[in-house]
Design an enzyme around this catalytic site. Structure first.
Site, PDB file in Angstrom:
ATOM      1  CE  LYS A   1      -8.083   4.779  -2.058  1.00 42.19           C
ATOM      2  NZ  LYS A   1      -8.623   3.849  -1.078  1.00 42.19           N
TER       3      LYS A   1
ATOM      4  CB  THR B   1      -0.950  -0.023   1.218  1.00 47.16           C
ATOM      5  OG1 THR B   1      -1.738   1.146   1.207  1.00 47.16           O
ATOM      6  CG2 THR B   1      -0.197  -0.115   2.533  1.00 47.16           C
TER       7      THR B   1
ATOM      8  CD1 TRP C   1      -3.508   4.438  -1.621  1.00 48.42           C
ATOM      9  CD2 TRP C   1      -4.242   6.456  -1.027  1.00 48.42           C
ATOM     10  NE1 TRP C   1      -4.413   4.271  -0.605  1.00 48.42           N
ATOM     11  CE2 TRP C   1      -4.889   5.493  -0.216  1.00 48.42           C
ATOM     12  CE3 TRP C   1      -4.555   7.810  -0.828  1.00 48.42           C
ATOM     13  CZ2 TRP C   1      -5.810   5.831   0.756  1.00 48.42           C
ATOM     14  CZ3 TRP C   1      -5.482   8.138   0.155  1.00 48.42           C
ATOM     15  CH2 TRP C   1      -6.104   7.159   0.931  1.00 48.42           C
TER      16      TRP C   1
ATOM     17  CD  GLU D   1      -2.446  -0.239   5.712  1.00 51.98           C
ATOM     18  OE1 GLU D   1      -3.511  -0.181   5.046  1.00 51.98           O
ATOM     19  OE2 GLU D   1      -1.551   0.612   5.630  1.00 51.98           O
TER      20      GLU D   1
HETATM   21  P1  AMP Z   1      -6.358   1.392   0.531  1.00 49.70           P
HETATM   22  O1  AMP Z   1      -5.551   0.696   1.565  1.00 49.70           O
HETATM   23  O2  AMP Z   1      -5.549   1.848  -0.629  1.00 49.70           O
HETATM   24  O3  AMP Z   1      -7.550   0.622   0.128  1.00 49.70           O
HETATM   25  O4  AMP Z   1      -6.895   2.746   1.169  1.00 49.70           O
HETATM   26  C1  AMP Z   1      -7.548   2.789   2.419  1.00 49.70           C
HETATM   27  C2  AMP Z   1      -7.990   4.201   2.699  1.00 49.70           C
HETATM   28  O5  AMP Z   1      -8.959   4.608   1.727  1.00 49.70           O
HETATM   29  C3  AMP Z   1      -8.654   4.407   4.029  1.00 49.70           C
HETATM   30  O6  AMP Z   1      -7.727   4.551   5.092  1.00 49.70           O
HETATM   31  C4  AMP Z   1      -9.455   5.684   3.769  1.00 49.70           C
HETATM   32  O7  AMP Z   1      -8.649   6.845   3.868  1.00 49.70           O
HETATM   33  C5  AMP Z   1      -9.889   5.497   2.317  1.00 49.70           C
HETATM   34  N1  AMP Z   1     -11.216   4.882   2.271  1.00 49.70           N
HETATM   35  C6  AMP Z   1     -11.527   3.580   2.098  1.00 49.70           C
HETATM   36  N2  AMP Z   1     -12.860   3.385   2.107  1.00 49.70           N
HETATM   37  C7  AMP Z   1     -13.425   4.588   2.311  1.00 49.70           C
HETATM   38  C8  AMP Z   1     -14.776   5.057   2.458  1.00 49.70           C
HETATM   39  N3  AMP Z   1     -15.803   4.243   2.362  1.00 49.70           N
HETATM   40  N4  AMP Z   1     -14.960   6.384   2.685  1.00 49.70           N
HETATM   41  C9  AMP Z   1     -13.910   7.232   2.753  1.00 49.70           C
HETATM   42  N5  AMP Z   1     -12.627   6.854   2.634  1.00 49.70           N
HETATM   43  C10 AMP Z   1     -12.378   5.554   2.415  1.00 49.70           C
END
Ligand code: AMP
Length: 534
Positions: free
Chosen positions: A428, A174, A433, A319
């Site tokens: 995002k 990640t 990212w 994570e």
């Molecule tokens: P990733 O590990 O790349 O899937 O990213 C995880 C991050 O995406 C989280 O810590 C949040 O900051 C963001 N995220 C994931 N789901 C949501 C959601 N439903 N609403 C807002 N942010 C989200």
């Protein structure tokens, strides 16, 4: 009862119980369809072929591909033979790709033929890769192994080993705010429990009768665990390959009679615009899980109004394998006015069973569950990371047994989480990212730039896009523009990272310790509108 929780059980189940159910995989020439029975036979052959290449327990085998039936085969062959499935994010740019392949120590890479040119850019820098296997319908170019030829030559039977549930099954990286991506290693046990957790009726509510279209990439956070859940339940599976244009997705939903979709808001919004414009009905579709970024209200209401499709909001992270929370209405809310129900459904929701969440304030105290006191969201549970893979400096991301998510949230009396901000300094865009710090550094290497701060600004199509706030060197203001900064960055960062706009400032606001104060900038530009919708 001392029975190991290993993914091999789901493979056996799919083979013995669901062998007639269909898997469909979209490729350039059309849709390929076969049964779970055929799939399981090819999973055997893939494990045998990889064993023949010298892959042993604990070895990392990377995939570099879109969602396809071959990728789905690797999702089971690799972990069930005792090796580790490392799903590589194809959106990283070349330097990051090379670093991650080397850090993971992958011995074999399975590459989609269409992604081979991208892979070739980093091939020379890889220090551990011994074999490159090309997944495609044509023959692999010289110097590479061909997936289909390997399977055809492999023994049809494979003796699956007895695995320990604590053995590693999969690995995902990640993006971090600064520095290199971080690896999260999942045990068989964590993925088996995660699979049970997400499938529940009060969670994703996936069932055998469904035909699942997994739009969420198999290279991002285990495709939310959907491939494992599909094999466990024996639901129909539809894999779109790189064919993610709204019309292509709508056609696939129609031709395969899809009932269930999982995807990020950007893609699901594109689908919505298309079906609305074309007045398409998608009559088989019943539910869409949206996660990865916040669910916009227009999507939730639009799909329900126009198509009678339920949209369900979930929050997660790599994570957390990635399922953290999901928002469903409670019995006591059934008589609530529509508006109040919508408000609840737009929250990030309540934790999946076995996941525990808390909010910790700046003074280190846990925030009350009052729905208004914000703090950092922390998580623990059997599928929550305990440490990053081969990363000695990750202790800052943990607080005792809790993982610090970097998301800022409130939790209400009933346990519903609401994300209000994020401490991670990231943008995002379309589910992937962009590191604002890396982008700032690239901009600040421009000879006419004194300071640059990048903030995430809401964007109608991509959810968020980077806005660059630039302070020119004295007397150089005329040389700084959107065009000049973008032209300078081209080739230095991935194209999709290029800031959509550049604003010129006299200075970047600073905190008391002299860091860029992004909060002030975010507040200053909260009503900012993009010059054009890209
Ligand atoms: P990733 O590990 O790349 O899937 O990213 C995880 C991050 O995406 C989280 O810590 C949040 O900051 C963001 N995220 C994931 N789901 C949501 C959601 N439903 N609403 C807002 N942010 C989200």
């Amino acid at each position: 009862m001392q029975w190991p929780l290993v993914l091999t059980h789901f493979l056996d189940r799919a083979r013995r119980l669901h062998h007639r159910r269909l898997i469909a995989s979209r490729h350039a020439g059309g849709v390929f369809r076969y049964s779970y029975g055929d799939w399981a036979g090819r999973v055997d052959r893939l494990a045998a072929a990889l064993t023949g290449l010298g892959v042993r327990r604990g070895d990392r085998v990377a995939t570099f591909g879109w969602n396809s039936h071959r990728h789905f085969e690797a999702y089971f062959a690799v972990p069930c033979m005792g090796a580790v499935l490392h799903t590589m994010n194809v959106r990283l740019f070349p330097e990051q790709l090379a670093w991650v392949f080397n850090h993971a120590g992958d011995r074999v890479v399975l590459v989609d033929a269409s992604l081979l040119p991208l892979f070739e850019k980093v091939r020379a820098q890889l220090t551990t890769v011994e074999h490159v296997i090309v997944m495609g319908d044509g023959e692999a170019p010289p110097g590479h192994l061909d997936y289909e030829a390997l399977l055809a030559a492999a023994p049809a039977r494979f003796d699956w080993p007895q695995l320990d549930e604590e053995e590693a099954a999969a690995l995902c990286y990640t993006s971090g705010t600064t520095g290199h991506p971080k690896g999260v290693l999942y045990s068989h046990r964590s993925l088996v429990l995660h699979t049970l957790g997400i499938a529940l009726t009060d969670a994703f509510q996936l069932r055998e009768q469904d035909v699942l279209l997994a739009i969420v990439p198999m290279f991002h956070a285990n495709a939310w665990g959907l491939p494992f859940a599909a094999a466990m339940l024996g639901c129909g599976v539809v894999l779109p390959g790189p064919h993610l244009q709204p019309k292509e997705l709508a056609d696939l939903i129609e031709s395969e009679a899809v009932t269930f979709v999982g995807g990020v808001p950007t893609i699901v919004a594109g689908l919505y615009q298309h079906v609305k414009q074309e007045a398409r009905k998608l009559p088989t579709l019943r539910q869409i899980i949206v996660g990865g970024s916040a669910l916009p209200q227009v999507l939730l209401e639009g799909f329900e109004r126009e198509l009678g499709v339920e949209v369900v909001h979930a929050w997660g992270m790599t994570e957390l394998a990635p399922a953290g929370s999901v928002s469903r209405l409670r019995a006591e809310m059934s008589e609530w006015p529509q508006e109040a129900k919508t408000r609840v459904r737009l929250l990030q929701g309540t934790p999946f069973p076995l996941v525990e969440l808390r909010v910790v304030q700046e003074d280190g105290k846990e925030a009350p569950w009052d729905g208004v006191t914000p703090g950092e969201l922390q998580a623990r549970g059997p599928w929550v990371v305990r440490q990053y893979y081969n990363d000695p400096d990750s202790s800052l991301r943990f607080d005792g047994g809790w993982f610090r998510t970097g998301d800022v949230a409130t939790i209400d009396e009933l346990g519903y989480v609401k994300l209000v901000d994020r401490t991670k300094d990231m943008v995002k865009s379309g589910g992937e990212w962009i590191s604002s710090v890396d982008l700032e550094n690239a901009i600040m290497s421009h000879p006419q730039v004194a300071e640059a701060a990048v903030v995430a600004i809401a964007h109608p199509k991509w959810t968020e896009r980077p806005l660059a706030c630039v302070v020119p060197r004295q007397g150089k203001a005329s040389e700084i523009s959107r065009e000049s900064i973008r032209a300078y960055l081209k080739g230095r960062v991935a194209d999709w990272w290029l800031p959509d706009d550049v604003v010129v400032l006299d200075s970047v606001p600073k905190t008391s310790v002299g860091k860029f104060d992004k909060k002030v900038l975010r507040e200053q530009f909260k009503d900012y509108t993009w010059p054009e919708v890209v």
